[in-house]
Design an enzyme around this catalytic site. Structure first.
Site, PDB file in Angstrom:
ATOM      1  CB  ILE A 153      -0.889   0.005   1.264  1.00 56.31           C
ATOM      2  CG1 ILE A 153      -1.838  -1.192   1.263  1.00 56.31           C
ATOM      3  CG2 ILE A 153      -1.655   1.312   1.410  1.00 56.31           C
ATOM      4  CD1 ILE A 153      -2.476  -1.466   2.609  1.00 56.31           C
ATOM      5  CG  ASP A 207      -3.057  -0.146  -9.381  1.00 57.16           C
ATOM      6  OD1 ASP A 207      -2.299  -0.702  -8.574  1.00 57.16           O
ATOM      7  OD2 ASP A 207      -3.716   0.866  -9.106  1.00 57.16           O
TER       8      ASP A 207
END
Length: 216
Positions: free
Chosen positions: A8, A82
């Protein structure tokens, strides 16, 4: 097909956009902005998490969206993704290890994932040609999460969750992922958004690896 993987905040979305522009592929972004459960996952108290099962619901939401994306991506000659369905299990496992997803929920998740992967395996393009693993120190991850400014990601109580994800990422990449060739790129000293030279180096590394695995 090229998939971007990593922690992240590491910059996968920016990398996806960059590769789409430079390599001419169709880009598929992780569905975050329209995900109603994601802010609740980050901000709910432990009691709310336990009662409303946000971690499990979030994992199912992401799994569904990633399944839709991989089915669409394989229709294109060149695609950049992604974060893909191939990485989804790792997030579910970490939440299970942390006790946020129960044994029963994790079992249901794995059965659903297996069914989805069986369908993916029936598609002519069964897997990515390359996974680009964007790797960085934990300090870099925290810095970049802070700089991108999503309010629900800033709670210091999330530190343990971020660390749990970060510390085992290498193990997942090198000991569990076997769908394609892997390119590891160190992002500690690379800023592909604000430094054109870094962006060029990033793209060149991907192009060289694609050439190595004989993908034009």
């Amino acid at each position: 097909m090229v998939c971007l993987a990593g922690m992240i905040g590491i910059g996968k979305t920016s990398a996806t956009k960059l590769l789409g522009e430079r390599l001419g592929g169709t880009v598929f972004y992780e569905k975050v902005d329209d995900n109603e459960i994601l802010p609740l996952f980050y901000t709910a108290s432990e009691e709310e998490q336990e009662l409303k099962r946000y971690p499990f619901l979030l994992q199912l939401e992401f799994l569904n969206s990633r399944f839709q994306i991989i089915k669409e991506a394989v229709k294109h000659e060149n695609s950049i993704i992604d974060r893909s369905i191939f990485e989804d299990w790792y997030f579910a496992k970490i939440n299970h290890d942390l006790g946020r997803i129960s044994d029963t929920e994790f079992s249901i998740y794995e059965k659903l994932l297996d069914n989805m992967m069986n369908e993916v395996d029936e598609i002519p393009q069964k897997a990515p040609d390359l996974m680009v693993y964007m790797r960085a120190s934990f300090e870099t991850i925290l810095d970049r999460i802070g700089k991108r400014g999503r309010e629900f990601e800033q709670d210091k109580n999330l530190y343990n969750y971020y660390y749990a994800l970060w510390k085992d990422y290498d193990d997942w990449v090198f000991n569990h992922y076997d769908r394609s060739a892997i390119l590891v790129i160190d992002m500690d000293h690379m800023d592909i958004v604000n430094t054109p030279e870094d962006a060029n180096i990033f793209v060149e590394k991907v192009q060289n690896k694609l050439a190595e695995v004989k993908i034009d």
